[in-house]
Design an enzyme around this catalytic site. Structure first.
Site, PDB file in Angstrom:
ATOM      1  N   ARG A 147      89.609  35.799  76.602  1.00  0.00           N
ATOM      2  CA  ARG A 147      88.332  35.427  77.290  1.00  0.00           C
ATOM      3  C   ARG A 147      88.490  33.893  77.046  1.00  0.00           C
ATOM      4  O   ARG A 147      88.785  33.338  76.156  1.00  0.00           O
ATOM      5  CB  ARG A 147      87.213  35.981  76.507  1.00  0.00           C
ATOM      6  CG  ARG A 147      86.936  37.537  76.309  1.00  0.00           C
ATOM      7  CD  ARG A 147      85.904  38.204  75.501  1.00  0.00           C
ATOM      8  NE  ARG A 147      85.813  39.499  75.647  1.00  0.00           N
ATOM      9  CZ  ARG A 147      86.165  40.181  74.526  1.00  0.00           C
ATOM     10  NH1 ARG A 147      86.880  39.883  73.583  1.00  0.00           N
ATOM     11  NH2 ARG A 147      86.113  41.476  74.669  1.00  0.00           N
ATOM     12  N   LYS A 170      84.637  39.186  70.219  1.00  0.00           N
ATOM     13  CA  LYS A 170      83.230  39.313  70.128  1.00  0.00           C
ATOM     14  C   LYS A 170      83.214  39.860  68.545  1.00  0.00           C
ATOM     15  O   LYS A 170      83.945  40.731  68.219  1.00  0.00           O
ATOM     16  CB  LYS A 170      82.830  40.499  71.242  1.00  0.00           C
ATOM     17  CG  LYS A 170      82.786  39.641  72.500  1.00  0.00           C
ATOM     18  CD  LYS A 170      82.437  40.611  73.528  1.00  0.00           C
ATOM     19  CE  LYS A 170      82.057  39.833  75.188  1.00  0.00           C
ATOM     20  NZ  LYS A 170      81.611  40.848  76.233  1.00  0.00           N
ATOM     21  N   HIS A 238      87.239  34.463  84.206  1.00  0.00           N
ATOM     22  CA  HIS A 238      87.166  35.586  83.498  1.00  0.00           C
ATOM     23  C   HIS A 238      88.075  36.635  84.613  1.00  0.00           C
ATOM     24  O   HIS A 238      89.013  37.646  84.165  1.00  0.00           O
ATOM     25  CB  HIS A 238      86.068  36.382  83.623  1.00  0.00           C
ATOM     26  CG  HIS A 238      85.691  37.642  82.935  1.00  0.00           C
ATOM     27  ND1 HIS A 238      85.881  37.704  81.363  1.00  0.00           N
ATOM     28  CD2 HIS A 238      85.620  38.925  83.258  1.00  0.00           C
ATOM     29  CE1 HIS A 238      86.050  38.735  80.819  1.00  0.00           C
ATOM     30  NE2 HIS A 238      85.624  39.640  82.031  1.00  0.00           N
ATOM     31  N   ARG A 241      91.749  37.175  83.241  1.00  0.00           N
ATOM     32  CA  ARG A 241      91.620  38.179  82.369  1.00  0.00           C
ATOM     33  C   ARG A 241      91.737  39.574  83.015  1.00  0.00           C
ATOM     34  O   ARG A 241      92.529  40.356  82.568  1.00  0.00           O
ATOM     35  CB  ARG A 241      90.657  38.064  81.422  1.00  0.00           C
ATOM     36  CG  ARG A 241      90.421  39.377  80.348  1.00  0.00           C
ATOM     37  CD  ARG A 241      89.324  38.830  79.338  1.00  0.00           C
ATOM     38  NE  ARG A 241      88.452  39.859  78.766  1.00  0.00           N
ATOM     39  CZ  ARG A 241      88.973  40.589  77.554  1.00  0.00           C
ATOM     40  NH1 ARG A 241      89.935  40.206  76.763  1.00  0.00           N
ATOM     41  NH2 ARG A 241      88.189  41.506  77.177  1.00  0.00           N
ATOM     42  N   HIS A 264      88.579  45.368  73.271  1.00  0.00           N
ATOM     43  CA  HIS A 264      87.349  46.221  73.643  1.00  0.00           C
ATOM     44  C   HIS A 264      86.933  47.237  72.558  1.00  0.00           C
ATOM     45  O   HIS A 264      87.897  47.670  71.791  1.00  0.00           O
ATOM     46  CB  HIS A 264      87.727  46.950  74.908  1.00  0.00           C
ATOM     47  CG  HIS A 264      87.801  46.278  76.144  1.00  0.00           C
ATOM     48  ND1 HIS A 264      88.443  46.619  77.239  1.00  0.00           N
ATOM     49  CD2 HIS A 264      87.251  45.168  76.420  1.00  0.00           C
ATOM     50  CE1 HIS A 264      88.294  45.758  78.425  1.00  0.00           C
ATOM     51  NE2 HIS A 264      87.258  44.772  77.755  1.00  0.00           N
ATOM     52  N   TYR A 273      89.601  49.641  84.370  1.00  0.00           N
ATOM     53  CA  TYR A 273      90.912  49.067  84.979  1.00  0.00           C
ATOM     54  C   TYR A 273      91.556  50.144  85.726  1.00  0.00           C
ATOM     55  O   TYR A 273      92.231  50.030  86.830  1.00  0.00           O
ATOM     56  CB  TYR A 273      91.751  48.196  84.180  1.00  0.00           C
ATOM     57  CG  TYR A 273      90.976  47.217  83.489  1.00  0.00           C
ATOM     58  CD1 TYR A 273      90.816  45.960  84.462  1.00  0.00           C
ATOM     59  CD2 TYR A 273      90.395  46.950  82.277  1.00  0.00           C
ATOM     60  CE1 TYR A 273      90.125  44.874  84.000  1.00  0.00           C
ATOM     61  CE2 TYR A 273      89.936  46.027  81.815  1.00  0.00           C
ATOM     62  CZ  TYR A 273      89.652  44.751  82.443  1.00  0.00           C
ATOM     63  OH  TYR A 273      88.973  43.628  82.121  1.00  0.00           O
TER      64      TYR A 273
END
Length: 292
Positions: A147, A170, A238, A241, A264, A273
């Protein structure tokens, strides 16, 4: 080698302080244009030839380049380079719209368009070290799936880059991502060119005045570059990515491994995806099947 492209390259290097990569690319475009005009008009091209350049001449040149396999983004970049060469030579540029990428559902950016985008961003940088910085950041997004916030939060502790990099994502979740040699080389070149000392606790990527690099700077650079290349509005940092993930999945990457690479928290976030890849396969099918 024609003297005009060589003089143009010297101008870019000496007066515009463009990177060696940019100088080579723009000189190559100028060489191709002069060679084409010499064949097209049956005489050695010179400044007078450039002054007489017509829209038809320029369209024929771009058509030849497209026949050589250029994508829309690469063709748009070629046109941009031609305009720069003509402006330097004092010749008028015939009005001609560059090719545009058809808008539609979100799609990953093709690898050649990723590189064209990164090159265009670097070309517009104000200094060689800033060009190297932007190139390195964008390669981290596409080459390692970071990211933009993750890339810009890296500190000097990440140096020197090896085969892997520990990334904090994150919720302060850490993960290990592989680093391609091209990405490591890009970061190393930036480190060599940038003017500030980098310590373990200082930001790796700096703004023009030495402070931490803001994500908005990269976003604005990408926005300008995508406009010049004719890429869609969804071509954002983004999206690099996003392209990293889709291209890996399309080449057989395991979904669980991809989840780890992207950081994730749940597999459901990664499964989007698979839908994108299916959309790409459907495009291929519709293009190739005689009854589609």
């Amino acid at each position: 080698m024609h003297p005009l492209p060589a003089a143009y390259a010297a101008h870019l290097s000496r007066d515009r302080r463009r990177s060696a990569h940019t100088v080579r690319a723009y000189q190559a475009t100028a060489e191709r244009l002069m060679a084409f005009l010499s064949r097209h008009r049956g005489e050695v091209a010179d400044r007078t030839t450039l002054d007489m350049l017509t829209q038809s001449d320029l369209r024929a040149f771009l058509a030849q380049r497209r026949n050589e396999g250029l994508s829309n983004a690469s063709a748009a970049r070629e046109l941009s380079a031609v305009r720069g060469f003509l402006a330097w030579a004092g010749a008028g540029t015939p009005r001609l719209k560059g090719p545009r990428v058809k808008k539609g559902l979100p799609r990953p950016i093709a690898p050649d368009e990723v590189m064209a985008l990164a090159e265009e961003v670097a070309d517009e940088a104000r200094a060689p070290w800033i060009a190297a910085r932007d190139w390195a950041v964008l390669l981290l997004l596409y080459g390692a799936g970071l990211r933009i916030g993750e890339a810009l939060s890296l500190t000097g502790a990440a140096l020197p880059l090896g085969e892997t990099l520990v990334v904090t994502g994150k919720r302060d979740k850490t993960r290990i991502v592989p680093i391609l040699p091209a990405v490591a080389d890009a970061v190393s070149r930036y480190v060599d060119l940038q003017p500030w000392p980098i310590r373990r606790d200082t930001p790796l990527f700096r703004g023009a005045k030495g402070g931490p690099l803001a994500a908005g700077v990269i976003r604005r650079s990408v926005q300008g570059a995508r406009g010049r290349l004719g890429l869609g509005e969804r071509t954002t940092p983004h999206a690099l990515r996003h392209s990293f993930a889709t291209h890996l999945l399309g080449r057989g990457a395991d979904l669980r491994a991809l989840q780890e690479l992207l950081g994730h928290a749940s597999l459901s976030s990664t499964q989007v995806y698979t839908a994108v890849d299916a959309a790409h396969l459907l495009d291929v099918y519709r293009t190739a099947h005689p009854r589609a």
